[in-house]
Motif scaffolding. Structure first.
Motif, short mmCIF file in Angstrom:
data_model
loop_
_atom_site.label_atom_id
_atom_site.label_comp_id
_atom_site.label_asym_id
_atom_site.label_seq_id
_atom_site.Cartn_x
_atom_site.Cartn_y
_atom_site.Cartn_z
N LEU A 191 0.81 -1.13 -0.15
CA LEU A 191 -0.17 -0.43 -0.13
C LEU A 191 0.60 1.11 0.20
N ALA A 192 0.02 2.31 -0.80
CA ALA A 192 1.13 3.90 -0.02
C ALA A 192 -0.62 4.52 -0.12
N VAL A 193 0.26 5.49 0.53
CA VAL A 193 -0.55 6.99 1.02
C VAL A 193 0.42 7.75 0.90
N SER A 194 -0.69 8.95 -0.36
CA SER A 194 -0.03 9.95 -0.91
C SER A 194 -1.08 11.06 -1.09
N GLY A 195 -0.10 12.82 -1.06
CA GLY A 195 -1.33 13.87 -0.94
C GLY A 195 -0.37 14.75 -0.74
N ASP A 196 -1.69 15.73 -1.16
CA ASP A 196 -1.53 16.82 -0.52
C ASP A 196 -1.05 17.31 0.69
N LYS A 197 -0.06 17.92 1.25
CA LYS A 197 -0.09 18.54 2.97
C LYS A 197 -0.14 17.79 4.13
N ASN A 211 -1.65 8.29 -15.19
CA ASN A 211 -1.14 7.99 -15.45
C ASN A 211 0.23 7.61 -15.11
N ALA A 212 0.81 6.55 -14.01
CA ALA A 212 1.74 6.10 -13.44
C ALA A 212 3.13 5.33 -13.20
N ASN A 213 2.97 5.31 -15.20
CA ASN A 213 3.76 4.63 -15.23
C ASN A 213 5.51 4.90 -16.32
N LEU A 214 6.44 3.99 -15.93
CA LEU A 214 7.70 5.09 -16.16
C LEU A 214 7.88 4.97 -17.51
N LYS A 215 9.07 5.74 -18.21
CA LYS A 215 9.04 5.22 -19.68
C LYS A 215 10.08 5.11 -19.97
N THR A 216 10.98 5.41 -19.64
CA THR A 216 12.39 4.69 -19.12
C THR A 216 12.61 3.93 -17.57
N LEU A 217 13.90 2.97 -17.30
CA LEU A 217 14.17 3.55 -16.56
C LEU A 217 15.49 2.82 -16.60
N THR A 218 16.79 2.91 -16.18
CA THR A 218 18.32 2.52 -16.40
C THR A 218 18.51 2.81 -14.97
N ALA A 270 -1.97 26.35 4.84
CA ALA A 270 -2.64 27.03 4.05
C ALA A 270 -4.41 26.45 4.16
N SER A 271 -5.54 28.10 3.11
CA SER A 271 -6.34 27.30 3.08
C SER A 271 -6.54 26.40 1.94
N GLY A 272 -7.67 25.43 1.61
CA GLY A 272 -8.10 25.32 0.41
C GLY A 272 -8.56 23.53 0.57
N THR A 273 -8.60 22.51 -0.55
CA THR A 273 -8.64 21.96 -0.20
C THR A 273 -8.21 20.45 -0.41
N TYR A 274 -7.67 19.47 -0.23
CA TYR A 274 -6.44 18.64 -0.01
C TYR A 274 -7.35 17.29 -0.15
N THR A 275 -6.54 16.29 -0.82
CA THR A 275 -6.88 15.03 -1.50
C THR A 275 -6.07 14.30 -1.11
N ILE A 276 -6.21 12.92 0.03
CA ILE A 276 -5.51 11.95 0.26
C ILE A 276 -5.74 11.26 -0.35
N THR A 277 -4.78 10.36 -0.71
CA THR A 277 -5.37 9.10 -1.50
C THR A 277 -4.81 7.25 -1.54
N LEU A 278 -4.95 6.70 -1.23
CA LEU A 278 -4.61 4.80 -0.59
C LEU A 278 -4.94 4.07 -1.94
N SER A 279 -3.68 3.62 -2.80
CA SER A 279 -3.29 3.05 -3.35
C SER A 279 -2.66 1.93 -2.97
N THR A 325 -2.53 8.75 -8.23
CA THR A 325 -2.38 7.74 -7.86
C THR A 325 -0.86 7.79 -8.31
N ILE A 326 -0.32 6.06 -7.44
CA ILE A 326 0.57 5.35 -6.97
C ILE A 326 1.13 3.99 -7.68
N LYS A 327 2.28 3.88 -8.04
CA LYS A 327 2.82 3.20 -9.06
C LYS A 327 4.13 2.53 -9.07
#
Length: 550
Positions: free
Chosen positions: A56-62, A226-233, A90-99, A299-301
């Protein structure tokens, strides 16, 4: 009555089946302590999951994101809880995602993609209380004056999760909207009310009011998942299998002197971000490098590289081959001196292979002196360590007498002499085999002869062991006869005895003196006559016992 009993038994069976069935199901929960707080107030995100294995991964603003990938030792389900504080400065709307995904005790894997939103608003300024003024005369309170709005027609967007008011007052009823919500502004207040310039907006067919600092004319950029990598070296190394955006697990090996990896990862979406962990301070054995990709929508990959850091190797040669010799069979890394036989120095081919691919290998040939030497020096990449191998060559030379002799006085056969040697060995083996066969045949014949002698002994059974001597001129009365019903002539055993005694008497006669006393001869003849009579008497007795032979 029987029907009721059957129904009762069915219900009881169903209760037992349901009560004895264990249901395993992995689950996750993502929630906020409060989905709407004022700036500066505390808020947190609560994560809870029950599973036997999880990624699992937890990510998001703030918030400070985190990744969790593990499993229980016995693959039984456990419940884990985590708390993440939200930055409300800071004021605003923040979304936290679990994937990610979770797996239950039965091995069933469930993909997870959840989110929760927290809205941080500006604090409502409440004027400090004042002592009430007691009018000397009753007065009627003055109603607030409605501000004047100039007409407008422009499209604006909310800067965060904000409240739309039913009037220009912050105390009026509110309607909450999300970040980047599109609004049409129909008017702007000419004066500030409660310290703010107000916009009159149209939202879902209704007229609302909002402070001007909560809207912007900048159109928000579209987001993707889209959380895909294009290249990995990996600099200086190759991952296996070859990179593919849909493959998330890779392996690679590195030398013992590699403790850090330089990894380059590019994303398919330019707005996606990459976080690399585990590529430093590699330990001997297995290491895991995690490349986490966050899409614009959260989204996290996660891509993983299993890196095996090899154990430190001893500097030296891993193998050594010299064409035309057997040194490769007896070569060992930790043995540094050798002596080998060789015939051809002109086409000397030496093939050393170092234990370290980056080591420098130098070969020195000293073939002009009487002592022929090959020296191989192995140096480490940094030049601080050196290992030396030395091989002494014994030159094999052919002579006219088909024998060969090395410079170390060790005699060896050439190819032709080896053929002679093998031929001689084969001949000796054949001679030995023939001797063995002759010996076996001879033993068999002797056994047959022993069998015949046993038959003769049966014929003479019952006869005296010693017979009286016969005179020199004794002639047997018995002649050979032919057995009935056979074609074999059988000699009477007495005939055999006669021949044996006659030969013995002849030998004795030659040894006696030619001149002997006549009287002794007469006496000897008389004795013989007497012995003849006795012998004939014995013959009659034998005839009675062995009549079948006569």
């Amino acid at each position: 009555m029987k029907t009721k009993q059957i129904v009762f038994l069915l219900i009881l069976t169903l209760i037992i089946i349901i009560g004895g069935t264990n249901v395993y199901a992995a689950s996750t929960s993502l929630s906020a302590s409060s989905t709407s707080v004022e700036k500066g107030q505390s808020a947190s995100i609560n994560l809870s999951f029950t599973a036997a294995a999880w990624n699992l991964a937890v990510s998001g603003d703030k918030i400070t994101g985190a990744s969790y990938a593990s499993q229980t030792s016995d693959l039984s389900e456990v419940t884990t809880t985590k708390t993440f504080p939200v930055d409300t400065s800071a004021s605003g709307t923040y979304t936290i995602t679990l994937s990610g995904d979770i797996t239950d005790e039965n091995g069933a894997t469930t993909p997870i993609n959840k989110s929760v939103t927290v809205t941080v608003t500006e604090p409502v300024v409440t004027p400090p209380p004042t002592d009430p003024i007691t009018p000397t005369t009753p007065t009627t309170p003055t109603a607030p004056t409605e501000p004047t709005f100039t007409s407008a027609n422009k499209t604006m967007y909310s800067t965060g999760a904000i409240n739309l008011r039913s009037t220009w007052s912050t105390s009026s009823s509110a309607t909450k909207i999300d970040k980047d919500t599109e609004l049409t502004v129909t008017g702007t207040s000419t004066d500030k009310v409660n310290g703010y310039v107000w916009y009159r907006v149209s939202y879902n067919g209704s007229t609302k009011y909002v402070a001007s600092n909560l809207l912007t004319q900048t159109k928000p950029e579209e987001t993707t998942n889209n959380a895909n990598l294009k290249t990995l070296t990996v600099d200086g190394h190759e991952i296996l299998p070859s990179f593919s955006a849909n493959v998330t697990n890779y392996t690679m090996n590195v030398n013992n002197d590699t403790t850090e990896l330089k990894i380059t990862a590019t994303t398919e979406d330019e707005k996606a971000t990459v976080d690399i962990k585990g590529n430093k301070d590699l330990k001997e054995g297995d290491n895991v490098v995690a490349i986490s990709v966050s899409a614009p929508d959260g989204t996290i990959k996660i891509y993983e590289i299993k890196v095996t850091r090899l154990e430190k190797t001893t500097l030296g040669l891993k193998s050594l081959n010299i064409k035309g010799t057997d040194i490769s069979d007896k070569f060992k890394t930790d043995v540094y001196d050798y002596q080998i036989d060789i015939e051809d120095l002109e086409n000397l081919i030496i093939e050393p292979v170092a234990t370290d691919e980056k080591a420098d290998v130098e070969t020195i040939k000293s073939l002009e002196d009487d002592e022929k030497l090959i020296t191989i020096i192995v140096k480490s990449e940094d030049g601080k360590e050196t290992v030396t191998y030395q091989i002494k060559l014994n030159i094999i030379e052919e002579e006219n007498n088909n024998t060969v002799e090395t410079i170390t006085a060790v005699t060896k056969t050439n190819d032709n002499s080896k053929l002679y040697l093998y031929g001689g060995i084969s001949l000796i083996a054949a001679i030995i085999l023939a001797i063995v066969i002759i010996f076996i045949v001879r033993n068999r014949k002797e056994e047959e002869l022993y069998d015949e002698e046993d038959d003769d002994n049966e014929i003479f059974e019952g006869f005296p062991e010693e017979l009286p001597e016969r005179p020199y001129d004794f002639e047997p009365r018995y002649k050979p006869y032919k057995k009935e019903n056979t074609e074999e002539n059988v000699i009477n055993p007495f005939m055999k005895e006669y021949e044996q005694r006659k030969n013995l008497n002849q030998n004795n006669e030659e040894d006696e003196e030619l001149n002997y006393d006549q009287n002794n001869e007469e006496s000897f003849e008389e004795d013989n006559d007497s012995n003849d009579d006795d012998y004939y008497d014995d013959d009659d007795k034998r005839n009675n016992r062995k009549g079948k032979h006569f």
